[in-house]
Each structure stands twice: as structure tokens, then as C-alpha cells.
Design a protein around this motif. Structure first.
Motif, PDB file in Angstrom:
ATOM      1  N   GLY A 180      -8.979   2.488  -9.454  1.00 26.12           N
ATOM      2  CA  GLY A 180      -9.752   2.967  -8.746  1.00 26.12           C
ATOM      3  C   GLY A 180      -9.573   2.296  -7.392  1.00 26.12           C
ATOM      4  O   GLY A 180      -9.570   3.098  -6.262  1.00 26.12           O
ATOM      5  N   GLU A 181      -9.195   1.109  -7.217  1.00 23.98           N
ATOM      6  CA  GLU A 181      -8.852   0.282  -5.957  1.00 23.98           C
ATOM      7  C   GLU A 181      -7.703   0.889  -5.165  1.00 23.98           C
ATOM      8  O   GLU A 181      -7.479   1.167  -4.050  1.00 23.98           O
ATOM      9  CB  GLU A 181      -8.773  -1.146  -6.025  1.00 23.98           C
ATOM     10  N   LYS A 182      -6.686   1.211  -6.103  1.00 21.63           N
ATOM     11  CA  LYS A 182      -5.410   1.836  -5.597  1.00 21.63           C
ATOM     12  C   LYS A 182      -5.416   2.991  -5.203  1.00 21.63           C
ATOM     13  O   LYS A 182      -4.924   3.358  -3.962  1.00 21.63           O
ATOM     14  CB  LYS A 182      -4.407   1.470  -6.687  1.00 21.63           C
ATOM     15  N   LEU A 183      -6.288   3.867  -5.883  1.00 19.36           N
ATOM     16  CA  LEU A 183      -6.447   5.161  -5.352  1.00 19.36           C
ATOM     17  C   LEU A 183      -7.092   5.204  -3.860  1.00 19.36           C
ATOM     18  O   LEU A 183      -6.581   5.770  -2.971  1.00 19.36           O
ATOM     19  CB  LEU A 183      -7.489   6.013  -6.499  1.00 19.36           C
ATOM     20  N   ARG A 184      -8.236   4.498  -3.658  1.00 16.42           N
ATOM     21  CA  ARG A 184      -8.832   4.386  -2.496  1.00 16.42           C
ATOM     22  C   ARG A 184      -8.053   3.736  -1.390  1.00 16.42           C
ATOM     23  O   ARG A 184      -7.953   4.370  -0.296  1.00 16.42           O
ATOM     24  CB  ARG A 184     -10.081   3.252  -2.451  1.00 16.42           C
ATOM     25  N   LYS A 185      -6.969   2.777  -1.819  1.00 20.21           N
ATOM     26  CA  LYS A 185      -6.100   2.210  -0.713  1.00 20.21           C
ATOM     27  C   LYS A 185      -4.996   3.417  -0.448  1.00 20.21           C
ATOM     28  O   LYS A 185      -4.784   3.500   0.859  1.00 20.21           O
ATOM     29  CB  LYS A 185      -5.303   1.019  -1.265  1.00 20.21           C
ATOM     30  N   ALA A 186      -4.578   4.126  -1.255  1.00 14.87           N
ATOM     31  CA  ALA A 186      -3.740   5.397  -1.205  1.00 14.87           C
ATOM     32  C   ALA A 186      -4.538   6.293  -0.179  1.00 14.87           C
ATOM     33  O   ALA A 186      -3.901   7.011   0.810  1.00 14.87           O
ATOM     34  CB  ALA A 186      -3.055   5.946  -2.401  1.00 14.87           C
ATOM     35  N   ARG A 187      -5.779   6.605  -0.449  1.00 12.00           N
ATOM     36  CA  ARG A 187      -6.317   7.579   0.605  1.00 12.00           C
ATOM     37  C   ARG A 187      -6.693   7.060   1.825  1.00 12.00           C
ATOM     38  O   ARG A 187      -6.399   7.658   2.851  1.00 12.00           O
ATOM     39  CB  ARG A 187      -7.649   7.769  -0.334  1.00 12.00           C
ATOM     40  N   HIS A 188      -6.923   5.632   2.099  1.00  8.44           N
ATOM     41  CA  HIS A 188      -7.076   5.063   3.229  1.00  8.44           C
ATOM     42  C   HIS A 188      -5.779   5.077   4.046  1.00  8.44           C
ATOM     43  O   HIS A 188      -5.722   5.036   5.457  1.00  8.44           O
ATOM     44  CB  HIS A 188      -7.641   3.673   3.132  1.00  8.44           C
ATOM     45  N   ASP A 189      -4.667   4.766   3.541  1.00  7.59           N
ATOM     46  CA  ASP A 189      -3.286   4.706   3.995  1.00  7.59           C
ATOM     47  C   ASP A 189      -3.014   5.999   4.806  1.00  7.59           C
ATOM     48  O   ASP A 189      -2.194   5.855   5.543  1.00  7.59           O
ATOM     49  CB  ASP A 189      -2.043   4.180   2.961  1.00  7.59           C
ATOM     50  N   PRO A 215       1.891   9.249 -10.315  1.00 10.95           N
ATOM     51  CA  PRO A 215       0.831   8.474 -11.256  1.00 10.95           C
ATOM     52  C   PRO A 215       1.194   7.130 -11.632  1.00 10.95           C
ATOM     53  O   PRO A 215       0.191   6.038 -11.516  1.00 10.95           O
ATOM     54  CB  PRO A 215       0.478   9.241 -12.262  1.00 10.95           C
ATOM     55  N   ALA A 216       2.378   6.495 -11.742  1.00  7.85           N
ATOM     56  CA  ALA A 216       2.526   5.336 -12.307  1.00  7.85           C
ATOM     57  C   ALA A 216       2.296   4.234 -11.346  1.00  7.85           C
ATOM     58  O   ALA A 216       2.187   3.165 -11.454  1.00  7.85           O
ATOM     59  CB  ALA A 216       4.169   5.386 -12.707  1.00  7.85           C
ATOM     60  N   VAL A 217       2.301   4.554 -10.000  1.00 11.77           N
ATOM     61  CA  VAL A 217       1.966   3.587  -8.879  1.00 11.77           C
ATOM     62  C   VAL A 217       0.723   3.055  -8.943  1.00 11.77           C
ATOM     63  O   VAL A 217       0.595   1.692  -8.871  1.00 11.77           O
ATOM     64  CB  VAL A 217       2.364   4.516  -7.551  1.00 11.77           C
ATOM     65  N   PHE A 218      -0.299   3.650  -9.529  1.00 12.51           N
ATOM     66  CA  PHE A 218      -1.501   3.455  -9.624  1.00 12.51           C
ATOM     67  C   PHE A 218      -1.732   2.378 -10.859  1.00 12.51           C
ATOM     68  O   PHE A 218      -2.761   1.629 -11.125  1.00 12.51           O
ATOM     69  CB  PHE A 218      -2.404   4.516  -9.691  1.00 12.51           C
ATOM     70  N   PHE A 219      -0.589   2.227 -11.712  1.00  9.06           N
ATOM     71  CA  PHE A 219      -0.828   1.315 -12.850  1.00  9.06           C
ATOM     72  C   PHE A 219       0.226  -0.148 -12.528  1.00  9.06           C
ATOM     73  O   PHE A 219       0.131  -1.115 -12.918  1.00  9.06           O
ATOM     74  CB  PHE A 219      -0.203   2.035 -14.108  1.00  9.06           C
ATOM     75  N   ASP A 220       1.148   0.069 -11.826  1.00  8.02           N
ATOM     76  CA  ASP A 220       2.202  -0.926 -11.551  1.00  8.02           C
ATOM     77  C   ASP A 220       1.267  -2.238 -10.584  1.00  8.02           C
ATOM     78  O   ASP A 220       0.756  -1.765  -9.497  1.00  8.02           O
ATOM     79  CB  ASP A 220       3.365  -0.665 -10.553  1.00  8.02           C
ATOM     80  N   ALA A 221       1.720  -3.197 -11.104  1.00  6.24           N
ATOM     81  CA  ALA A 221       0.972  -4.538 -10.430  1.00  6.24           C
ATOM     82  C   ALA A 221       1.353  -4.649  -8.899  1.00  6.24           C
ATOM     83  O   ALA A 221       0.171  -4.885  -8.002  1.00  6.24           O
ATOM     84  CB  ALA A 221       1.234  -5.658 -11.131  1.00  6.24           C
ATOM     85  N   ASP A 222       2.505  -4.259  -8.441  1.00  9.14           N
ATOM     86  CA  ASP A 222       2.796  -4.408  -7.288  1.00  9.14           C
ATOM     87  C   ASP A 222       2.986  -3.134  -6.439  1.00  9.14           C
ATOM     88  O   ASP A 222       3.490  -3.132  -5.551  1.00  9.14           O
ATOM     89  CB  ASP A 222       3.986  -5.268  -7.103  1.00  9.14           C
TER      90      ASP A 222
END
Length: 75
Positions: free
Chosen positions: A3-12, A57-64
Motif C-alpha cells: 500500500g505504501e509503495k502504491l501511494r508513493k507511485a501515485r504521489h510520484d 506489479p512486481a515493483v510493489f513487492f521488491d524491497a528496493d
């Protein structure tokens, strides 16, 4: 968390909650719950949000979040 990665992608991309939700055919409330990890994310919704955000979609699972090129040689 995803969820945090989705939010960051949206904000970016300077997209509002309402813009992404509308494009993904979900309510802004649902997207908010997903981004705050209060609602489970199924595969179909992940695929839809990934498409809207132009991310694999994998981007949201990768640690980095490097698109799957993490060094796993020590594993």
C-alpha cells in the motif's frame, strides 16, 4: 508494504487519490484503505492499479523497487 509503495507511485506522478481510483474503477475510499493497508489487495486490483500507475506489479513487492533486479546471490 504494498500500500505504501502504491501511494508513493501515485504521489510520484502527482496523481490524486480520486484520479487513480476513477481510472481503476474503484472508489477513492477503497484506494485509501488499500494504500493504508487496511484492505487486502487482490490480484485483479493490483493489476488494475499497476496499469493505471504504469508500473509492473512486481515493483510493489521488491524491497528496493528496482523492477526485480535485486541481488539475491546471498540467499
Amino acid at each position: 508494504m504494498i500500500g505504501e509503495k502504491l501511494r508513493k507511485a501515485r504521489h510520484d506522478q502527482n496523481l490524486s487519490l480520486e484520479q487513480v481510483a476513477s481510472r481503476a474503477s474503484i472508489s477513492a475510499a477503497t484506494l485509501s484503505r488499500v494504500e493504508t493497508n487496511k484492505q487486502a489487495l487482490d490480484v485483479a486490483l493490483l493489476m488494475s492499479l499497476s496499469s493505471v500507475l504504469g508500473q509492473h506489479p512486481a515493483v510493489f513487492f521488491d524491497a528496493d523497487t528496482d523492477g526485480g533486479t535485486s541481488d539475491v546471490s546471498g540467499v
